[in-house]
Design a protein around this motif. Structure first.
Motif, PDB file in Angstrom:
ATOM      1  N   GLY A  20       0.827  -1.195   0.000  1.00 21.46           N
ATOM      2  CA  GLY A  20       0.000   0.000   0.000  1.00 21.46           C
ATOM      3  C   GLY A  20       0.869   1.256   0.000  1.00 21.46           C
ATOM      4  O   GLY A  20       2.063   1.167  -0.287  1.00 21.46           O
ATOM      5  N   PRO A  21       0.300   2.406   0.325  1.00 18.35           N
ATOM      6  CA  PRO A  21      -1.123   2.572   0.646  1.00 18.35           C
ATOM      7  C   PRO A  21      -2.019   2.551  -0.586  1.00 18.35           C
ATOM      8  O   PRO A  21      -1.592   2.939  -1.659  1.00 18.35           O
ATOM      9  CB  PRO A  21      -1.163   3.950   1.314  1.00 18.35           C
ATOM     10  N   ASP A  22      -3.236   2.077  -0.373  1.00 13.29           N
ATOM     11  CA  ASP A  22      -4.226   1.990  -1.447  1.00 13.29           C
ATOM     12  C   ASP A  22      -5.490   2.712  -0.961  1.00 13.29           C
ATOM     13  O   ASP A  22      -6.017   2.363   0.100  1.00 13.29           O
ATOM     14  CB  ASP A  22      -4.526   0.518  -1.731  1.00 13.29           C
ATOM     15  N   PRO A  23      -5.953   3.730  -1.719  1.00 19.65           N
ATOM     16  CA  PRO A  23      -7.062   4.549  -1.220  1.00 19.65           C
ATOM     17  C   PRO A  23      -8.357   3.776  -1.027  1.00 19.65           C
ATOM     18  O   PRO A  23      -9.216   4.188  -0.252  1.00 19.65           O
ATOM     19  CB  PRO A  23      -7.217   5.625  -2.304  1.00 19.65           C
ATOM     20  N   SER A  24      -8.531   2.632  -1.720  1.00 21.25           N
ATOM     21  CA  SER A  24      -9.794   1.912  -1.571  1.00 21.25           C
ATOM     22  C   SER A  24      -9.714   0.815  -0.509  1.00 21.25           C
ATOM     23  O   SER A  24     -10.742   0.225  -0.166  1.00 21.25           O
ATOM     24  CB  SER A  24     -10.228   1.319  -2.916  1.00 21.25           C
ATOM     25  N   VAL A  49       3.233   5.956  -1.953  1.00 19.75           N
ATOM     26  CA  VAL A  49       3.430   7.015  -0.950  1.00 19.75           C
ATOM     27  C   VAL A  49       3.313   8.386  -1.613  1.00 19.75           C
ATOM     28  O   VAL A  49       2.683   9.302  -1.087  1.00 19.75           O
ATOM     29  CB  VAL A  49       4.812   6.859  -0.278  1.00 19.75           C
ATOM     30  N   GLU A  50       3.905   8.510  -2.790  1.00 20.67           N
ATOM     31  CA  GLU A  50       3.855   9.791  -3.503  1.00 20.67           C
ATOM     32  C   GLU A  50       2.435  10.154  -3.918  1.00 20.67           C
ATOM     33  O   GLU A  50       2.048  11.306  -3.920  1.00 20.67           O
ATOM     34  CB  GLU A  50       4.760   9.738  -4.746  1.00 20.67           C
ATOM     35  N   LYS A  51       1.652   9.122  -4.264  1.00 21.73           N
ATOM     36  CA  LYS A  51       0.270   9.377  -4.701  1.00 21.73           C
ATOM     37  C   LYS A  51      -0.657   9.660  -3.519  1.00 21.73           C
ATOM     38  O   LYS A  51      -1.612  10.413  -3.649  1.00 21.73           O
ATOM     39  CB  LYS A  51      -0.264   8.153  -5.460  1.00 21.73           C
ATOM     40  N   TYR A  52      -0.418   8.988  -2.405  1.00 24.68           N
ATOM     41  CA  TYR A  52      -1.347   9.075  -1.270  1.00 24.68           C
ATOM     42  C   TYR A  52      -0.639   9.402   0.036  1.00 24.68           C
ATOM     43  O   TYR A  52      -0.711   8.642   1.005  1.00 24.68           O
ATOM     44  CB  TYR A  52      -2.126   7.754  -1.142  1.00 24.68           C
ATOM     45  N   PRO A  53       0.028  10.557   0.090  1.00 21.76           N
ATOM     46  CA  PRO A  53       0.789  10.908   1.301  1.00 21.76           C
ATOM     47  C   PRO A  53      -0.091  11.001   2.555  1.00 21.76           C
ATOM     48  O   PRO A  53       0.349  10.633   3.644  1.00 21.76           O
ATOM     49  CB  PRO A  53       1.417  12.266   0.954  1.00 21.76           C
ATOM     50  N   ASP A  54      -1.327  11.460   2.393  1.00 19.14           N
ATOM     51  CA  ASP A  54      -2.195  11.602   3.569  1.00 19.14           C
ATOM     52  C   ASP A  54      -2.450  10.268   4.248  1.00 19.14           C
ATOM     53  O   ASP A  54      -2.576  10.189   5.470  1.00 19.14           O
ATOM     54  CB  ASP A  54      -3.536  12.234   3.171  1.00 19.14           C
ATOM     55  N   LEU A  55      -2.534   9.215   3.425  1.00 19.70           N
ATOM     56  CA  LEU A  55      -2.773   7.890   3.996  1.00 19.70           C
ATOM     57  C   LEU A  55      -1.563   7.399   4.797  1.00 19.70           C
ATOM     58  O   LEU A  55      -1.715   6.699   5.795  1.00 19.70           O
ATOM     59  CB  LEU A  55      -3.074   6.879   2.880  1.00 19.70           C
ATOM     60  N   VAL A  56      -0.386   7.783   4.352  1.00 18.29           N
ATOM     61  CA  VAL A  56       0.831   7.390   5.074  1.00 18.29           C
ATOM     62  C   VAL A  56       0.877   8.114   6.418  1.00 18.29           C
ATOM     63  O   VAL A  56       1.151   7.513   7.460  1.00 18.29           O
ATOM     64  CB  VAL A  56       2.091   7.718   4.243  1.00 18.29           C
ATOM     65  N   ARG A  57       0.568   9.406   6.372  1.00 15.93           N
ATOM     66  CA  ARG A  57       0.523  10.193   7.610  1.00 15.93           C
ATOM     67  C   ARG A  57      -0.508   9.624   8.568  1.00 15.93           C
ATOM     68  O   ARG A  57      -0.249   9.426   9.744  1.00 15.93           O
ATOM     69  CB  ARG A  57       0.150  11.642   7.271  1.00 15.93           C
ATOM     70  N   GLN A  60       0.636   6.396  10.217  1.00 15.82           N
ATOM     71  CA  GLN A  60       1.565   6.638  11.314  1.00 15.82           C
ATOM     72  C   GLN A  60       0.857   7.252  12.517  1.00 15.82           C
ATOM     73  O   GLN A  60       1.069   6.837  13.648  1.00 15.82           O
ATOM     74  CB  GLN A  60       2.696   7.556  10.862  1.00 15.82           C
ATOM     75  N   ASP A  61      -0.017   8.223  12.254  1.00 12.18           N
ATOM     76  CA  ASP A  61      -0.730   8.888  13.352  1.00 12.18           C
ATOM     77  C   ASP A  61      -1.576   7.910  14.151  1.00 12.18           C
ATOM     78  O   ASP A  61      -1.830   8.118  15.334  1.00 12.18           O
ATOM     79  CB  ASP A  61      -1.648   9.997  12.811  1.00 12.18           C
ATOM     80  N   GLU A  62      -2.020   6.831  13.510  1.00 16.74           N
ATOM     81  CA  GLU A  62      -2.870   5.873  14.221  1.00 16.74           C
ATOM     82  C   GLU A  62      -2.053   4.804  14.935  1.00 16.74           C
ATOM     83  O   GLU A  62      -2.589   3.791  15.376  1.00 16.74           O
ATOM     84  CB  GLU A  62      -3.908   5.285  13.253  1.00 16.74           C
ATOM     85  N   GLY A  63      -0.740   5.017  15.023  1.00 12.03           N
ATOM     86  CA  GLY A  63       0.076   4.151  15.884  1.00 12.03           C
ATOM     87  C   GLY A  63       0.802   3.027  15.179  1.00 12.03           C
ATOM     88  O   GLY A  63       1.361   2.143  15.830  1.00 12.03           O
ATOM     89  N   HIS A  64       0.806   3.042  13.857  1.00  7.07           N
ATOM     90  CA  HIS A  64       1.472   1.972  13.122  1.00  7.07           C
ATOM     91  C   HIS A  64       2.856   2.430  12.651  1.00  7.07           C
ATOM     92  O   HIS A  64       3.130   3.627  12.582  1.00  7.07           O
ATOM     93  CB  HIS A  64       0.605   1.543  11.937  1.00  7.07           C
ATOM     94  N   ILE A  65       3.679   1.468  12.315  1.00  5.83           N
ATOM     95  CA  ILE A  65       5.032   1.770  11.842  1.00  5.83           C
ATOM     96  C   ILE A  65       5.061   1.658  10.321  1.00  5.83           C
ATOM     97  O   ILE A  65       4.462   0.747   9.742  1.00  5.83           O
ATOM     98  CB  ILE A  65       6.057   0.793  12.473  1.00  5.83           C
ATOM     99  N   ILE A  66       5.761   2.599   9.679  1.00  7.97           N
ATOM    100  CA  ILE A  66       5.918   2.565   8.223  1.00  7.97           C
ATOM    101  C   ILE A  66       7.275   1.940   7.888  1.00  7.97           C
ATOM    102  O   ILE A  66       8.309   2.385   8.390  1.00  7.97           O
ATOM    103  CB  ILE A  66       5.858   3.994   7.625  1.00  7.97           C
ATOM    104  N   GLY A  67       7.254   0.921   7.031  1.00  8.87           N
ATOM    105  CA  GLY A  67       8.479   0.289   6.572  1.00  8.87           C
ATOM    106  C   GLY A  67       8.630   0.459   5.063  1.00  8.87           C
ATOM    107  O   GLY A  67       7.689   0.855   4.370  1.00  8.87           O
ATOM    108  N   ASN A  68       9.825   0.176   4.568  1.00  8.57           N
ATOM    109  CA  ASN A  68      10.173   0.342   3.140  1.00  8.57           C
ATOM    110  C   ASN A  68       9.946  -0.985   2.394  1.00  8.57           C
ATOM    111  O   ASN A  68      10.398  -2.042   2.827  1.00  8.57           O
ATOM    112  CB  ASN A  68      11.650   0.759   3.073  1.00  8.57           C
ATOM    113  N   LYS A  97       9.850  12.485   2.688  1.00 10.79           N
ATOM    114  CA  LYS A  97       9.162  13.690   2.241  1.00 10.79           C
ATOM    115  C   LYS A  97       7.847  13.884   3.004  1.00 10.79           C
ATOM    116  O   LYS A  97       7.412  14.992   3.265  1.00 10.79           O
ATOM    117  CB  LYS A  97       8.861  13.562   0.742  1.00 10.79           C
ATOM    118  N   VAL A  98       7.214  12.775   3.349  1.00  7.71           N
ATOM    119  CA  VAL A  98       5.920  12.840   4.025  1.00  7.71           C
ATOM    120  C   VAL A  98       6.077  12.900   5.542  1.00  7.71           C
ATOM    121  O   VAL A  98       5.411  13.683   6.218  1.00  7.71           O
ATOM    122  CB  VAL A  98       5.057  11.610   3.647  1.00  7.71           C
TER     123      VAL A  98
END
Ligand SMILES: [Zn+2]
Length: 205
Positions: A20-24, A49-57, A60-68, A97-98
Motif C-alpha cells: 500500500g497505501p491503497d485509497p480503496s 506514498v507519492e500518490k497518497y501521502p495523507d494515507l501514510v501520515r 503513522q498517526d494511528e500508531g502503526h510503523i511505516i516500513g520500506n 518527504k511525508v
C-alpha cells in the motif's frame, strides 16, 4: 546479513501489511485495526506514498510503523544491484518527504533472499523483516474465500508469528473483521510487538 526480526515473548504476534497505501483498501484496514485496538507495520511502496501521502501520515498517526518495500516493487533479479539500491533509496526519500524521516525496517518484494535483498538494506541502514505466515490474501475474491482465509489463519497463528497481508485487496477488510476478534480471543497481541519495534528506532534521518 539482514536481521530477521522475531517476536519474542508471551502471545505476541506481528501483523504486517505490504504494497500500500491503497485509497480503496487502506482506510478500511486502519478502521479494522482501530476497532480491534491492534497495531501493525505497513511496508509501503514509494510510488504509492507519492500518490497518497495523507494515507501514510494517517497510518503513522494511528500508531502503526511505516516500513520500506521499495519504490516500484521490482524484485532484485529483474534489476541490477545498482537499480535495486536506487529503488530502495527512492522509497526512503518518498517516505521522508511525508514523515520527515525514513524507515528502518525493510521487506524485499517477493521476499527472496538474494545478494541484492541482503546487501542493499545494509547499505541503506535498513533491517530486513520477513514473515512466518503467508495466507496468500492477494488471491482472495469472494467473501466466502475471505472468511475461510480468516478462519484458517486464526487457527494457524502461534505466538511469535509474523503475518503477511496486503492492504491492496478489497477482500482484506473482511478478513480482518473476522480474524482480529479471533486472535484477540486467543490473547494474541500485535501491539506489544509494535511497541518493541518502536523502542528500537523505527525511523532514521
Ligand atoms: Zn509486495
Amino acid at each position: 546479513m539482514g536481521i530477521q526480526e522475531r517476536v519474542r515473548s508471551g502471545r505476541e504476534i506481528l501483523l504486517t501489511f505490504d504494497d500500500g497505501p491503497d485509497p480503496s483498501v487502506t482506510p478500511a484496514v486502519l478502521e479494522a485495526l482501530r476497532e480491534a485496538k491492534a497495531r501493525a507495520v505497513f511496508f509501503v511502496l514509494g510510488k504509492q506514498v507519492e500518490k497518497y501521502p495523507d494515507l501514510v501520515r494517517r497510518t503513522q498517526d494511528e500508531g502503526h510503523i511505516i516500513g520500506n518495500h521499495t519504490y516500484t516493487h521490482t524484485a532484485y533479479g529483474r534489476f541490477t544491484l545498482f537499480e535495486y539500491l536506487e529503488d530502495v533509496k527512492r522509497c526512503q526519500e518518498a517516505v521522508a518527504k511525508v514523515l520527515g524521516r525514513s524507515p528502518t525496517y525493510f521487506r524485499p518484494p517477493e521476499g527472496r533472499l538474494t545478494v541484492g535483498s541482503l546487501s542493499v538494506p545494509l547499505l541503506c541502514g535498513l533491517h530486513t523483516m520477513y514473515w512466518s505466515l503467508d495466507p496468500r490474501d492477494f488471491s482472495l475474491e469472494t467473501s466466502e474465500q475471505a472468511n475461510l482465509c480468516a478462519d484458517q489463519l486464526a487457527a494457524q497463528t502461534r505466538p511469535g508469528d509474523i503475518l503477511l497481508l496486503h492492504d491492496v485487496n478489497p477482500a482484506l477488510p473482511r478478513v480482518l473483521a473476522r480474524l482480529l476478534p479471533q486472535l484477540r480471543e486467543r490473547g494474541m497481541d500485535s501491539s506489544e510487538s509494535v511497541k518493541r519495534l518502536e523502542s528500537r528506532t523505527p525511523y532514521q534521518k
